[in-house]
Write a protein that holds these residues in place. Structure first.
Motif, PDB file in Angstrom:
ATOM      1  N   TYR A 108      55.421 -11.466 -16.242  1.00  2.00           N
ATOM      2  CA  TYR A 108      54.614 -11.710 -17.449  1.00  2.00           C
ATOM      3  C   TYR A 108      53.208 -11.161 -17.162  1.00  2.00           C
ATOM      4  O   TYR A 108      52.276 -11.893 -16.872  1.00  2.00           O
ATOM      5  CB  TYR A 108      54.595 -13.208 -17.734  1.00  2.00           C
ATOM      6  N   TYR A 109      53.066  -9.843 -17.298  1.00  2.00           N
ATOM      7  CA  TYR A 109      51.884  -9.155 -16.796  1.00  2.00           C
ATOM      8  C   TYR A 109      50.604  -9.540 -17.528  1.00  2.00           C
ATOM      9  O   TYR A 109      49.575  -9.797 -16.904  1.00  2.00           O
ATOM     10  CB  TYR A 109      52.094  -7.640 -16.868  1.00  2.00           C
ATOM     11  N   SER A 110      50.629  -9.545 -18.868  1.00  2.00           N
ATOM     12  CA  SER A 110      49.387  -9.777 -19.622  1.00  2.00           C
ATOM     13  C   SER A 110      48.809 -11.154 -19.306  1.00  2.00           C
ATOM     14  O   SER A 110      47.597 -11.304 -19.133  1.00  2.00           O
ATOM     15  CB  SER A 110      49.636  -9.635 -21.118  1.00  2.00           C
ATOM     16  N   ARG A 111      49.665 -12.153 -19.238  1.00  2.50           N
ATOM     17  CA  ARG A 111      49.199 -13.504 -18.899  1.00  2.50           C
ATOM     18  C   ARG A 111      48.762 -13.561 -17.441  1.00  2.50           C
ATOM     19  O   ARG A 111      47.781 -14.225 -17.100  1.00  2.50           O
ATOM     20  CB  ARG A 111      50.324 -14.506 -19.167  1.00  2.50           C
ATOM     21  N   PHE A 112      49.457 -12.854 -16.568  1.00  4.00           N
ATOM     22  CA  PHE A 112      49.103 -12.799 -15.150  1.00  4.00           C
ATOM     23  C   PHE A 112      47.677 -12.287 -14.979  1.00  4.00           C
ATOM     24  O   PHE A 112      46.868 -12.865 -14.249  1.00  4.00           O
ATOM     25  CB  PHE A 112      50.088 -11.897 -14.409  1.00  4.00           C
ATOM     26  N   VAL A 113      47.353 -11.204 -15.654  1.00 11.24           N
ATOM     27  CA  VAL A 113      46.014 -10.604 -15.533  1.00 11.24           C
ATOM     28  C   VAL A 113      44.947 -11.566 -16.033  1.00 11.24           C
ATOM     29  O   VAL A 113      43.870 -11.698 -15.436  1.00 11.24           O
ATOM     30  CB  VAL A 113      45.958  -9.263 -16.307  1.00 11.24           C
ATOM     31  N   ALA A 114      45.235 -12.277 -17.123  1.00 12.92           N
ATOM     32  CA  ALA A 114      44.263 -13.221 -17.684  1.00 12.92           C
ATOM     33  C   ALA A 114      44.000 -14.379 -16.731  1.00 12.92           C
ATOM     34  O   ALA A 114      42.848 -14.797 -16.537  1.00 12.92           O
ATOM     35  CB  ALA A 114      44.765 -13.744 -19.032  1.00 12.92           C
ATOM     36  N   VAL A 115      45.052 -14.908 -16.103  1.00 12.43           N
ATOM     37  CA  VAL A 115      44.884 -16.041 -15.181  1.00 12.43           C
ATOM     38  C   VAL A 115      44.180 -15.586 -13.904  1.00 12.43           C
ATOM     39  O   VAL A 115      43.340 -16.302 -13.353  1.00 12.43           O
ATOM     40  CB  VAL A 115      46.241 -16.701 -14.868  1.00 12.43           C
ATOM     41  N   LEU A 116      44.497 -14.385 -13.422  1.00 11.14           N
ATOM     42  CA  LEU A 116      43.803 -13.860 -12.245  1.00 11.14           C
ATOM     43  C   LEU A 116      42.312 -13.702 -12.529  1.00 11.14           C
ATOM     44  O   LEU A 116      41.464 -14.020 -11.672  1.00 11.14           O
ATOM     45  CB  LEU A 116      44.413 -12.521 -11.825  1.00 11.14           C
ATOM     46  N   ALA A 117      41.976 -13.249 -13.717  1.00 13.72           N
ATOM     47  CA  ALA A 117      40.557 -13.139 -14.099  1.00 13.72           C
ATOM     48  C   ALA A 117      39.902 -14.517 -14.120  1.00 13.72           C
ATOM     49  O   ALA A 117      38.743 -14.667 -13.711  1.00 13.72           O
ATOM     50  CB  ALA A 117      40.436 -12.472 -15.465  1.00 13.72           C
ATOM     51  N   ARG A 118      40.640 -15.529 -14.577  1.00  9.66           N
ATOM     52  CA  ARG A 118      40.104 -16.900 -14.589  1.00  9.66           C
ATOM     53  C   ARG A 118      39.854 -17.387 -13.164  1.00  9.66           C
ATOM     54  O   ARG A 118      38.820 -18.026 -12.889  1.00  9.66           O
ATOM     55  CB  ARG A 118      41.091 -17.832 -15.304  1.00  9.66           C
TER      56      ARG A 118
END
Length: 513
Positions: free
Chosen positions: A287-297
């Protein structure tokens, strides 16, 4: 003679920040003239050494005799811990609450019972607000002691009220411990074996898990009861490879902190661990898009911290770099991902004393996979050997196994196949001792044993045949576990199409977005 890696006093001194050292000198200076305090002189000597060396210490500080050194080190250790306790008290509410319990004891010993009770009541209320029932229970026990022995402020019903408070606190603490025991048990099982290897494994783990949670109701539970409940489910679903359910509970874990912003600061390590497990679930789900958002958080939270503890610094390093590498795997940017290596390797050395072996093994495997994906097979072998050479195979058996499989493939790719048959037999025996052979591994062994005898046209057909066999195997959910560690299908496609493996994975990533 102890060395710098094992002497606890030296390790503690070398871990201090500049401000912690300044605080220690002020904290210790009140005990007498600084020049007369031998433990301070010992501190200065240790602080200036690159590695622990007793003989050099004795030469630098002639006032210290060899027979005194052990006692002086013990005294210095106590003084350092006392200074650090005072320095970090403002960042640790549990230290502050225990300090208030200590103050209540002092007042009690002086005979100021009313003052002691007021201090205990204040501590109890704060502990409840902070979801620390074990501290509230300690305050209650002390409160009962005073009320039972002395005529204080006791009114009608006071004894019954205290008893009811104590029963409620005991029940809450007991449920917290039950849930934390389940969470810890699941985590320990994951560290030992990784993912479930068969349906029988999964059924046994499920029975154990359900029995451990029998009778537990967290609908009215406090913050930590719900946290441990979510943690236990995250590890259970990780082991049983139900990554959708794992994602749901990891999100509940993070949401618990998002709904209680104060807890993000008070229990920052647990919040960061929740983000890490959420990222791991998203990675397994692709789930790449959500992965990137959580990593940014996660990175945003790390950047906003004004004074993280050393423990938190280590965790942030570990989790941020783990998931930066995972992002590289998802995107197929192995060559570009090598840009992470200089800073990662530097920090691995810096944080080595704080990183346990499990975490180092995980990093070595990810680094090896990064080098393998970028075509640097000898560097991949170097890091795989760091895993293989570790003698105790009871820790992360899964990584131990797949490191050996990837090592075989890396040797094949590097053209070092003169010892391949011997290595295959060695790995086969190793997996046999662990009862670890799975269909994917057996098929790879068969392929590598015959690959040296094949002509180029036959070789391509053999790659296609192996890919088809492995795709059929991967349809079984309990045979899918090896594919979580090694994207063998992408490697086979790269051989079939005569393309770099990262190009194949970049093409797959384009389909994910």
């Amino acid at each position: 003679m102890p060395n710098g890696s094992t002497d606890p006093v030296f390790q503690l001194v070398k871990s201090l920040t500049r401000s912690e050292k300044r605080h220690f000198r002020l904290f210790s200076g009140h005990q007498g003239a600084a020049e007369d305090l031998k433990f301070l002189r010992l501190f200065d000597a240790l602080d200036g050494l690159p590695a622990y060396d007793e003989e050099r210490i004795l030469r630098q500080v002639p006032a210290i005799r060899k027979v005194q050194l052990a006692n002086l080190k013990a005294n210095l250790y106590r003084q350092l811990l006392g200074s650090l306790r005072a320095y970090h008290a403002g960042q640790n509410v549990d230290i502050q609450l225990h300090e208030q319990l200590d103050y209540a004891r002092v007042l009690y010993n002086k005979g100021f019972y009313q003052q002691a009770l007021r201090m205990l009541d204040k501590t109890k209320q704060q502990a409840r607000q902070l979801q620390l029932p074990h501290v509230a229970l300690a305050a209650l026990d002390f409160e009962k002691l005073i009320e039972a022995q002395y005529i204080t402020r006791s009114l009608r019903g006071r004894a019954e009220a205290l008893a009811a408070e104590a029963r409620a606190a005991v029940q809450q603490v007991a449920q917290q411990h039950q849930l934390s025991n389940v969470a810890l048990g699941m985590y320990g099982l994951y560290l030992r074996v990784g993912h479930a290897r068969s349906q029988a494994d999964a059924q046994g783990i499920s029975a154990r898990f359900r029995a451990a949670l029998a009778g537990v109701d967290v609908s009215r539970g406090g913050f930590f009861e719900r946290l441990y409940y979510y943690q236990a489910h995250v590890w259970y679903y990780t082991i049983t490879q139900d990554f959708r359910a794992c994602y749901r509970y990891a999100q509940k874990w993070v949401d618990l902190f998002e709904q209680a912003p104060d807890m993000q600061q008070q229990q920052a390590m647990l919040y960061v661990k929740g983000l890490h497990n959420l990222l791991a679930a998203l990675y397994n789900l692709l789930y790449y898009s959500r992965f990137v958002a959580v990593l940014a958080r996660l990175e945003q939270f790390a950047a906003a911290l004004s004074r993280p503890t050393p423990n938190l610094e280590v965790l942030l390093f570990q989790y941020i770099y783990t998931h930066k590498i995972n992002a590289v795997f998802l995107e197929g940017r192995f060559t570009a991902g090598l840009g992470l290596m200089p800073a990662l390797l530097e920090k691995l050395v810096l944080f080595q004393p704080q990183l346990d072996l499990h975490r180092r093994l995980v990093f070595y495997y990810k680094i090896a996979s990064l080098y393998f994906g970028s075509g640097h097979f000898h560097r991949a072998i170097e890091y795989l050997n760091r895993i293989i050479q570790y003698r105790d195979v009871t820790l992360r058996e899964d990584i131990q196994c797949f490191a050996r499989i990837l090592n075989l493939i890396a040797h094949y790719e590097a053209g070092e196949d003169e010892m391949l048959d011997y290595q295959i037999r060695s790995v086969y025996r190793f997996l046999g001792r662990l009862n670890e052979q799975q269909q994917m591994q057996i098929e790879i062994f068969r392929f590598l044993r015959t690959v040296g005898q094949l002509t180029p046209p036959q070789l391509k057909a053999a790659f296609i045949d192996l890919k088809n066999r492995l795709l059929a195997i991967s349809a079984n959910p309990y045979e899918r576990r090896p594919f979580l560690y090694l994207d063998i299908i992408s490697w086979l496609e790269s051989k079939i199409e005569d393309l770099p493996v990262e190009q194949v994975m970049q093409r797959k990533f384009a389909g994910l977005k």
